[in-house]
Every structure is written in C-alpha cells, then in structure tokens.
Design a protein around this motif. Sequence first.
Motif, PDB file in Angstrom:
ATOM      1  N   ALA A 205       0.770  -0.987  -0.164  1.00  0.00           N
ATOM      2  CA  ALA A 205      -0.076   0.095  -0.336  1.00  0.00           C
ATOM      3  C   ALA A 205       0.714   1.580   0.183  1.00  0.00           C
ATOM      4  CB  ALA A 205      -0.777   0.053   0.971  1.00  0.00           C
ATOM      5  N   LEU A 206       1.965   1.566   0.591  1.00  0.00           N
ATOM      6  CA  LEU A 206       3.079   2.379   0.754  1.00  0.00           C
ATOM      7  C   LEU A 206       3.442   2.982  -0.605  1.00  0.00           C
ATOM      8  CD1 LEU A 206       3.972   4.873   2.697  1.00  0.00           C
ATOM      9  CD2 LEU A 206       5.436   3.583   3.191  1.00  0.00           C
ATOM     10  N   LYS A 207       3.630   1.145  -1.217  1.00  0.00           N
ATOM     11  CA  LYS A 207       4.247   1.891  -2.538  1.00  0.00           C
ATOM     12  C   LYS A 207       3.754   2.036  -3.530  1.00  0.00           C
ATOM     13  CE  LYS A 207       5.736  -1.944  -6.079  1.00  0.00           C
ATOM     14  NZ  LYS A 207       6.050  -2.958  -6.113  1.00  0.00           N
ATOM     15  N   SER A 208       2.122   1.928  -3.502  1.00  0.00           N
ATOM     16  CA  SER A 208       1.282   2.462  -4.474  1.00  0.00           C
ATOM     17  C   SER A 208       1.064   3.635  -3.789  1.00  0.00           C
ATOM     18  CB  SER A 208      -0.469   1.479  -4.439  1.00  0.00           C
ATOM     19  OG  SER A 208       0.154   0.737  -4.062  1.00  0.00           O
ATOM     20  N   THR A 209       1.117   4.163  -2.777  1.00  0.00           N
ATOM     21  CA  THR A 209       1.165   5.589  -1.900  1.00  0.00           C
ATOM     22  C   THR A 209       2.034   6.523  -2.696  1.00  0.00           C
ATOM     23  OG1 THR A 209       0.142   4.814   0.430  1.00  0.00           O
ATOM     24  CG2 THR A 209       0.620   7.419  -0.314  1.00  0.00           C
ATOM     25  N   ILE A 210       3.143   6.208  -2.631  1.00  0.00           N
ATOM     26  CA  ILE A 210       4.444   6.733  -3.206  1.00  0.00           C
ATOM     27  C   ILE A 210       4.549   7.131  -4.009  1.00  0.00           C
ATOM     28  CG2 ILE A 210       7.117   7.412  -2.896  1.00  0.00           C
ATOM     29  CD1 ILE A 210       6.328   5.940   0.205  1.00  0.00           C
ATOM     30  N   ASN A 211       4.549   5.549  -5.249  1.00  0.00           N
ATOM     31  CA  ASN A 211       5.322   5.863  -6.252  1.00  0.00           C
ATOM     32  C   ASN A 211       3.358   5.359  -7.826  1.00  0.00           C
ATOM     33  OD1 ASN A 211       8.011   5.804  -5.785  1.00  0.00           O
ATOM     34  ND2 ASN A 211       7.800   3.976  -5.652  1.00  0.00           N
ATOM     35  N   GLY A 212       2.706   5.205  -6.912  1.00  0.00           N
ATOM     36  CA  GLY A 212       1.678   4.488  -8.427  1.00  0.00           C
ATOM     37  C   GLY A 212       1.014   5.363  -9.132  1.00  0.00           C
ATOM     38  N   GLU A 213       0.129   5.655  -9.273  1.00  0.00           N
ATOM     39  CA  GLU A 213      -0.787   6.243 -10.024  1.00  0.00           C
ATOM     40  C   GLU A 213      -2.145   7.396  -9.307  1.00  0.00           C
ATOM     41  OE1 GLU A 213      -4.485   5.783 -13.571  1.00  0.00           O
ATOM     42  OE2 GLU A 213      -3.244   4.304 -12.566  1.00  0.00           O
ATOM     43  N   VAL A 214      -1.628   8.544  -9.124  1.00  0.00           N
ATOM     44  CA  VAL A 214      -2.518   8.965  -8.471  1.00  0.00           C
ATOM     45  C   VAL A 214      -4.119   8.702  -8.960  1.00  0.00           C
ATOM     46  CG1 VAL A 214      -3.840  11.749  -8.025  1.00  0.00           C
ATOM     47  CG2 VAL A 214      -0.802  10.778  -7.897  1.00  0.00           C
ATOM     48  N   THR A 215      -4.871   7.768  -8.181  1.00  0.00           N
ATOM     49  CA  THR A 215      -6.163   6.960  -9.089  1.00  0.00           C
ATOM     50  C   THR A 215      -6.974   7.071  -7.836  1.00  0.00           C
ATOM     51  OG1 THR A 215      -7.756   5.932 -10.163  1.00  0.00           O
ATOM     52  CG2 THR A 215      -4.904   5.043  -9.028  1.00  0.00           C
ATOM     53  N   GLU A 216      -8.682   7.342  -8.126  1.00  0.00           N
ATOM     54  CA  GLU A 216      -9.485   7.023  -6.845  1.00  0.00           C
ATOM     55  C   GLU A 216      -9.864   5.397  -7.027  1.00  0.00           C
ATOM     56  OE1 GLU A 216     -12.549   9.283  -8.824  1.00  0.00           O
ATOM     57  OE2 GLU A 216     -12.447  11.554  -8.045  1.00  0.00           O
ATOM     58  N   ILE A 232       6.084   9.471   7.308  1.00  0.00           N
ATOM     59  CA  ILE A 232       7.597   8.817   8.746  1.00  0.00           C
ATOM     60  C   ILE A 232       6.849   7.300   8.446  1.00  0.00           C
ATOM     61  CG2 ILE A 232       7.953   8.816  11.269  1.00  0.00           C
ATOM     62  CD1 ILE A 232       6.633  11.229  11.558  1.00  0.00           C
ATOM     63  N   ALA A 233       7.623   6.424   7.596  1.00  0.00           N
ATOM     64  CA  ALA A 233       7.382   4.336   7.714  1.00  0.00           C
ATOM     65  C   ALA A 233       8.451   4.110   8.219  1.00  0.00           C
ATOM     66  CB  ALA A 233       7.423   4.726   5.988  1.00  0.00           C
ATOM     67  N   ASP A 234       8.326   2.647   8.828  1.00  0.00           N
ATOM     68  CA  ASP A 234       9.468   2.074   8.905  1.00  0.00           C
ATOM     69  C   ASP A 234       9.994   1.539   7.648  1.00  0.00           C
ATOM     70  OD1 ASP A 234       7.377  -0.203   9.365  1.00  0.00           O
ATOM     71  OD2 ASP A 234       7.511  -0.376  10.944  1.00  0.00           O
ATOM     72  N   GLU A 235      11.919   0.900   8.336  1.00  0.00           N
ATOM     73  CA  GLU A 235      11.826  -0.367   7.441  1.00  0.00           C
ATOM     74  C   GLU A 235      11.188  -0.728   6.301  1.00  0.00           C
ATOM     75  OE1 GLU A 235      15.569  -1.415   9.691  1.00  0.00           O
ATOM     76  OE2 GLU A 235      16.564   0.144   9.368  1.00  0.00           O
ATOM     77  N   ALA A 236      10.470  -1.494   7.424  1.00  0.00           N
ATOM     78  CA  ALA A 236       9.475  -2.563   6.704  1.00  0.00           C
ATOM     79  C   ALA A 236       8.512  -2.535   5.663  1.00  0.00           C
ATOM     80  CB  ALA A 236       8.827  -4.059   8.242  1.00  0.00           C
ATOM     81  N   ALA A 237       8.004  -1.624   5.889  1.00  0.00           N
ATOM     82  CA  ALA A 237       6.503  -0.443   5.803  1.00  0.00           C
ATOM     83  C   ALA A 237       7.374   0.128   4.252  1.00  0.00           C
ATOM     84  CB  ALA A 237       5.824   0.389   6.237  1.00  0.00           C
ATOM     85  N   LEU A 238       8.837   0.107   4.513  1.00  0.00           N
ATOM     86  CA  LEU A 238       9.284   1.369   2.850  1.00  0.00           C
ATOM     87  C   LEU A 238      10.450  -0.320   2.377  1.00  0.00           C
ATOM     88  CD1 LEU A 238      10.638   4.106   4.292  1.00  0.00           C
ATOM     89  CD2 LEU A 238       9.295   3.726   2.762  1.00  0.00           C
ATOM     90  N   SER A 239      10.071  -1.452   2.668  1.00  0.00           N
ATOM     91  CA  SER A 239      10.725  -2.359   2.119  1.00  0.00           C
ATOM     92  C   SER A 239      10.116  -2.427   0.608  1.00  0.00           C
ATOM     93  CB  SER A 239      10.542  -4.095   2.562  1.00  0.00           C
ATOM     94  OG  SER A 239       9.189  -4.104   2.845  1.00  0.00           O
ATOM     95  N   LEU A 240       9.263  -2.253  -0.053  1.00  0.00           N
ATOM     96  CA  LEU A 240       8.966  -2.095  -1.438  1.00  0.00           C
ATOM     97  C   LEU A 240       9.625  -0.812  -1.969  1.00  0.00           C
ATOM     98  CD1 LEU A 240       5.643  -4.661  -1.633  1.00  0.00           C
ATOM     99  CD2 LEU A 240       8.462  -4.935  -2.179  1.00  0.00           C
ATOM    100  N   ILE A 241      10.176  -0.081  -1.465  1.00  0.00           N
ATOM    101  CA  ILE A 241      10.785   1.383  -2.281  1.00  0.00           C
ATOM    102  C   ILE A 241      12.121   0.527  -2.666  1.00  0.00           C
ATOM    103  CG2 ILE A 241      10.732   3.682  -2.067  1.00  0.00           C
ATOM    104  CD1 ILE A 241       7.470   2.893  -1.938  1.00  0.00           C
TER     105      ILE A 241
END
Length: 241
Positions: A205-216, A232-241
């Motif tokens: 979900a964080l990956k889509s939030t940061i890098n995904g298309e801006v879509t409804e 503010i995100a931890d390493e685990a949440a940012l693991s796909l970035i």
Amino acid sequence: MKIIKVKDYDEMSTTACELMVDRIKTIKNPVLGLATGSTPIGLYEQLIETYKQDHVSFKNVTTFNLDEYIGLAKDNPNSYHFFMSEKLFNHIDISPEKTYVPNGVASDLKQEAVDYERLIQKENGIDLQVLGLGTNGHIAFNEPGTKFSSRTDIVDLAQATLDANARFFDSIDEVPTQAVTMGIESIMEGREIVLLVSGEGKAEALKSTINGEVTEDFPASILQTHQNVTIIADEAALSLI
Ligand code: GLP
C-alpha cells in the motif's frame, strides 16, 4: 512528499511525537487532525509521556478526528470516540470541548457531516493532519473509488476494511458497515499532513501511495499532490520502495 525512514514502530512513534510537539509549541492555537487504528497508538503514548515528563500543555489545542462508526455511541468501547478518550484525551490537559469526533449516533447523520465541516472551518482549518493507511489504500474511511472531491459524509465500508477491523470486535458481524468520515478534499485542506506507516503488511500500500498512479481507485495516492506531506515509515513498510 518528504519521506522519513525509521527503524521500527517505536521510532516512527517518537519521530511523529517530536513533529507534533514542535507544531503544538510553535502554532498559537493549533488544530490537529487525529486518526485511530493501531498505527497512531504509539504516537499517543509518546504524547502522554511528553505531557507528563516535559509538561507540554494541550490547553490551547483543538482536535478533530477523521471518522467514526455509525451506530456506535461514544461510551461504546469499539467507538473511535471511546478509543481517543482512552488512548489520549483522558491522560492530557486538553479541554474535552475542544476534542471533536463525529457523532455516529446523531439523529440526522447527513446534518452531522455538514456541521462537522463547518466546525473545522470555524476553527480555521487543520494545521497538522495525522493519517494512517488502510491496506487497500483508504485514508480515514474513504474507500477505493471515493471521489477526490468528497467532503465529510456517510460512507459504506469495503469488505477489506470490515475484515481488517474485525480484530477489534467479538465477531465480524458486529463490525459496523457504515461510518461518517471526513472526505478526501476535506483531508487535503489540512495545511500539513503526516502519514504514519509501519510493518510489512503495509509495504504494498505504501508503494502505491508513493509511486503509484494518482487515482481514485487508490485514495492515498492523492497525497502525492499535497504541498506539505511527511511520511514517517519504518523499514518494513518501506521495503518495496
Ligand atoms: C481504519 C481507520 C483509518 C486507519 C486505517 C489503518 O479503518 N479508519 O483511519 O488509518 O484503518 O488502521 P491501522 O492503523 O490499524 O492499520
């Protein structure tokens, strides 16, 4: 978007607390937007600690919570109002009349939603909005498909949300299927937004939030267009970035 990568949940909570305390100290009559869920609990614990140890006062602070389940009164342990009293409000010197949570048992819920917006505007809007992230990309209770132009309203909850939140209830049948929630546009009017994200379960979900298309179809993606967002995100949440 500014991204602050932290080690773990505890560091996410202390970092968010430092940011919030800074705004409480520097803004004259700060208006904070608050979230529920598991994610901000550590932040609230830290704020209570700061109040006790460092004597940071909340007397001038006004808060608006994002959402509330429909059908749950504030004395219901599963209501978000109860959650906020237990996790934060009862332990600091904030004035109860300055802590706003939508009323999920209002006789006229549509009117409640309209009045809530007016109250926020009367207080001059939100200075700092805290957000959590739903695994399906929801922010507050704005589920995938919600219009970016949405304002505070009554909404139906997605099945994924009912499943995710069932852990707080005795059975899934008890999870309310509707909520009153601030809309996406209402949230985006916050002058500053801090999004808290922890754990592997939120990585996609964080990956889509940061890098995904801006879509409804993925509500949190709208945050890419806000001028003052800190994640503010931890390493685990940012693991796909
Ligand atoms: C809930 C709330 C959201 C919250 C999200 C994530 O349904 N309405 O405001 O951010 O889901 O919850 P958690 O922090 O427990 O993962």
